[in-house]
Design a protein around this motif. Structure first.
Motif, PDB file in Angstrom:
ATOM      1  N   LYS A  44      31.927  35.621  43.750  1.00  0.00           N
ATOM      2  CA  LYS A  44      32.650  36.050  42.435  1.00  0.00           C
ATOM      3  C   LYS A  44      33.766  36.523  42.550  1.00  0.00           C
ATOM      4  CE  LYS A  44      28.182  36.717  40.006  1.00  0.00           C
ATOM      5  NZ  LYS A  44      27.273  37.752  39.212  1.00  0.00           N
ATOM      6  N   GLY A  45      34.759  36.794  41.410  1.00  0.00           N
ATOM      7  CA  GLY A  45      35.952  37.583  41.729  1.00  0.00           C
ATOM      8  C   GLY A  45      35.833  38.780  41.572  1.00  0.00           C
ATOM      9  N   PRO A  46      36.881  39.522  41.941  1.00  0.00           N
ATOM     10  CA  PRO A  46      36.869  41.222  41.829  1.00  0.00           C
ATOM     11  C   PRO A  46      36.609  41.515  40.713  1.00  0.00           C
ATOM     12  CG  PRO A  46      38.510  40.351  43.498  1.00  0.00           C
ATOM     13  CD  PRO A  46      37.893  39.007  42.648  1.00  0.00           C
ATOM     14  N   PHE A 104      46.009  44.930  48.858  1.00  0.00           N
ATOM     15  CA  PHE A 104      44.745  45.251  49.079  1.00  0.00           C
ATOM     16  C   PHE A 104      44.296  45.761  50.315  1.00  0.00           C
ATOM     17  CE2 PHE A 104      42.771  43.681  45.193  1.00  0.00           C
ATOM     18  CZ  PHE A 104      43.833  42.987  44.573  1.00  0.00           C
ATOM     19  N   GLY A 105      43.377  46.615  50.633  1.00  0.00           N
ATOM     20  CA  GLY A 105      42.779  46.888  51.785  1.00  0.00           C
ATOM     21  C   GLY A 105      41.681  45.580  52.312  1.00  0.00           C
ATOM     22  N   THR A 106      41.350  46.039  53.172  1.00  0.00           N
ATOM     23  CA  THR A 106      40.589  44.836  54.141  1.00  0.00           C
ATOM     24  C   THR A 106      39.131  44.564  53.491  1.00  0.00           C
ATOM     25  OG1 THR A 106      40.178  46.270  55.799  1.00  0.00           O
ATOM     26  CG2 THR A 106      41.816  44.430  56.150  1.00  0.00           C
ATOM     27  N   PHE A 128      38.433  30.016  48.922  1.00  0.00           N
ATOM     28  CA  PHE A 128      38.015  30.664  47.547  1.00  0.00           C
ATOM     29  C   PHE A 128      39.550  30.925  46.818  1.00  0.00           C
ATOM     30  CE2 PHE A 128      35.052  31.650  44.458  1.00  0.00           C
ATOM     31  CZ  PHE A 128      35.236  33.195  44.156  1.00  0.00           C
ATOM     32  N   GLN A 185      41.333  33.620  49.202  1.00  0.00           N
ATOM     33  CA  GLN A 185      40.175  34.422  49.972  1.00  0.00           C
ATOM     34  C   GLN A 185      39.583  33.460  51.026  1.00  0.00           C
ATOM     35  OE1 GLN A 185      37.247  36.820  47.785  1.00  0.00           O
ATOM     36  NE2 GLN A 185      37.688  38.479  49.207  1.00  0.00           N
ATOM     37  N   GLN A 189      37.019  38.094  54.116  1.00  0.00           N
ATOM     38  CA  GLN A 189      38.425  38.653  54.308  1.00  0.00           C
ATOM     39  C   GLN A 189      38.925  39.260  53.096  1.00  0.00           C
ATOM     40  OE1 GLN A 189      41.331  36.585  56.663  1.00  0.00           O
ATOM     41  NE2 GLN A 189      39.703  35.605  58.028  1.00  0.00           N
ATOM     42  N   SER A 190      40.104  39.774  53.132  1.00  0.00           N
ATOM     43  CA  SER A 190      40.669  40.606  51.602  1.00  0.00           C
ATOM     44  C   SER A 190      41.509  39.349  51.226  1.00  0.00           C
ATOM     45  CB  SER A 190      41.533  41.650  52.479  1.00  0.00           C
ATOM     46  OG  SER A 190      41.913  42.222  51.103  1.00  0.00           O
ATOM     47  N   LEU A 191      41.879  39.545  50.081  1.00  0.00           N
ATOM     48  CA  LEU A 191      42.487  38.499  49.079  1.00  0.00           C
ATOM     49  C   LEU A 191      43.998  38.459  49.657  1.00  0.00           C
ATOM     50  CD1 LEU A 191      40.352  40.197  47.171  1.00  0.00           C
ATOM     51  CD2 LEU A 191      41.677  39.093  45.326  1.00  0.00           C
ATOM     52  N   ILE A 195      41.534  32.667  43.740  1.00  0.00           N
ATOM     53  CA  ILE A 195      40.914  33.513  42.652  1.00  0.00           C
ATOM     54  C   ILE A 195      42.565  33.969  41.867  1.00  0.00           C
ATOM     55  CG2 ILE A 195      40.232  35.709  41.987  1.00  0.00           C
ATOM     56  CD1 ILE A 195      38.920  36.022  44.823  1.00  0.00           C
ATOM     57  N   PHE A 244      40.745  40.145  37.170  1.00  0.00           N
ATOM     58  CA  PHE A 244      40.589  38.714  37.928  1.00  0.00           C
ATOM     59  C   PHE A 244      39.527  37.837  37.331  1.00  0.00           C
ATOM     60  CE2 PHE A 244      42.670  39.320  42.134  1.00  0.00           C
ATOM     61  CZ  PHE A 244      42.898  41.136  41.945  1.00  0.00           C
ATOM     62  N   GLY A 245      39.960  36.587  37.722  1.00  0.00           N
ATOM     63  CA  GLY A 245      38.885  35.542  37.174  1.00  0.00           C
ATOM     64  C   GLY A 245      37.782  35.513  38.141  1.00  0.00           C
ATOM     65  N   PHE A 283      48.418  35.888  38.727  1.00  0.00           N
ATOM     66  CA  PHE A 283      48.665  36.045  40.121  1.00  0.00           C
ATOM     67  C   PHE A 283      47.653  34.963  40.701  1.00  0.00           C
ATOM     68  CE2 PHE A 283      51.218  39.870  40.105  1.00  0.00           C
ATOM     69  CZ  PHE A 283      50.965  40.546  39.042  1.00  0.00           C
ATOM     70  N   PHE A 327      37.066  46.705  47.601  1.00  0.00           N
ATOM     71  CA  PHE A 327      38.432  46.835  47.667  1.00  0.00           C
ATOM     72  C   PHE A 327      39.049  47.809  47.108  1.00  0.00           C
ATOM     73  CE2 PHE A 327      38.480  42.880  50.389  1.00  0.00           C
ATOM     74  CZ  PHE A 327      37.446  41.866  49.724  1.00  0.00           C
ATOM     75  N   TYR A 330      45.546  34.263  44.113  1.00  0.00           N
ATOM     76  CA  TYR A 330      45.047  34.709  45.537  1.00  0.00           C
ATOM     77  C   TYR A 330      44.457  33.626  45.992  1.00  0.00           C
ATOM     78  CZ  TYR A 330      46.407  39.508  43.753  1.00  0.00           C
ATOM     79  OH  TYR A 330      46.923  40.518  43.421  1.00  0.00           O
ATOM     80  N   GLU A 361      54.979  33.902  47.966  1.00  0.00           N
ATOM     81  CA  GLU A 361      54.850  34.778  48.985  1.00  0.00           C
ATOM     82  C   GLU A 361      55.020  33.939  50.106  1.00  0.00           C
ATOM     83  OE1 GLU A 361      54.199  38.077  49.104  1.00  0.00           O
ATOM     84  OE2 GLU A 361      54.579  37.696  47.013  1.00  0.00           O
ATOM     85  N   GLY A 375      37.035  33.150  40.173  1.00  0.00           N
ATOM     86  CA  GLY A 375      37.392  32.280  41.422  1.00  0.00           C
ATOM     87  C   GLY A 375      37.058  30.937  41.492  1.00  0.00           C
ATOM     88  N   LEU A 382      47.713  37.259  48.401  1.00  0.00           N
ATOM     89  CA  LEU A 382      48.565  36.932  47.405  1.00  0.00           C
ATOM     90  C   LEU A 382      49.224  35.687  47.794  1.00  0.00           C
ATOM     91  CD1 LEU A 382      49.715  37.325  44.527  1.00  0.00           C
ATOM     92  CD2 LEU A 382      51.332  38.734  45.550  1.00  0.00           C
TER      93      LEU A 382
END
Lengths: 119, 111
Positions: free
Chosen positions: B42-44, B101-103, A91, A38, A42-44, A93, A110-111, A34, B89, A36, A59, A113, A46
């Motif tokens: 960094k990544g999650p 995902f949540g915010t 960013f 970012q 903020q959130s990720l 990811i 996850f990588g 996947f 998250f 993403y 998407e 980023g 997709l």
């Protein structure tokens, strides 16, 4: 847990050029990867889902001709940002999902980023 | 599609205290709920997850609870340490493929 790497970790490119980002699953086979995006604080979001050997599913709102995704093997997926513009700075990811075993049956790993800056 | 809400957006706690982050989801078909910790730049990183056939799961100082009826799940961190400071998250997955995902919650642990 399973390990996913990304390369490069950061890149600066000029407007109009293309940039390729690699995502690798290091210790498991990733049937699905996947991508993403970012933005700061903020959130990720997709962008697309890619399965090994088939075309990526994008998407809504993501330009497939601008963000080219290739998942050529069970351990490698690439995202190419074509004709990059400053608004593509973000960013990026990747994550990978394995077939089970060490990677679990549906966990996403996850990588680290890739920070893309387009000047 | 699935809609995941996360609260609070920011949380500050004293070192040693507990922190709780809550998420709600809308799709009753969601059956997998991971939590990720993301440090700056960094990544999650997956820290804990829970599936819909389980109500609670614990891993040392971290626990997650799930209430399927109410469609909410929570992350509990006990005995917080400064290194727990990060953005957390939650996510919900109805298919095992796509994650919603949540915010995010920015947690600060004050020494």
């Amino acid at each position: 847990g399973a390990v996913v790497s990304q390369h490069p970790s950061w890149v600066i490119c000029k407007s109009g050029t293309s940039v390729k980002i690699e995502c690798r699953s290091l210790d498991f086979q990733a049937t699905t990867m996947f991508w993403y995006r970012q933005f700061p604080k903020q959130s990720l979001m997709l962008m697309a889902t890619s399965n090994e050997g088939s075309k990526a599913t994008y998407e809504q709102g993501v330009e497939k001709d601008k963000f080219l995704i290739n998942h050529a093997s069970l351990t490698l997926s690439t995202l190419t940002v074509t004709s990059a513009h400053p608004e593509d700075s973000s960013f990026y990811i990747c994550s990978a999902r394995g077939t089970g075993g060490r990677s679990g049956w549906n966990e996403q790993y996850f990588g680290p980023g890739t920070r893309l800056t387009v000047t | 599609g699935e809609n995941v809400e996360q609260h609070p957006s920011t949380l500050s706690v004293q070192e040693g205290d507990s922190a709780v982050i809550k998420c709600t989801y809308s799709d009753s078909a969601s059956n997998y709920f991971p939590w990720y910790k993301q440090e700056l730049g960094k990544g999650p990183q997956l820290i804990i997850d829970i599936r819909s056939n389980v109500g609670e799961k614990k891993d040392q100082r971290i626990a997650v609870t799930l209430n399927k009826t109410a469609k909410h799940f929570s992350l509990h961190i006990t005995e917080t340490q400064p290194e727990d400071s990060a953005v957390y998250f939650c996510a919900a997955s109805p298919t095992g493929n796509q994650f919603y995902f949540g915010t995010g919650t920015s947690l600060t642990v004050i020494p």
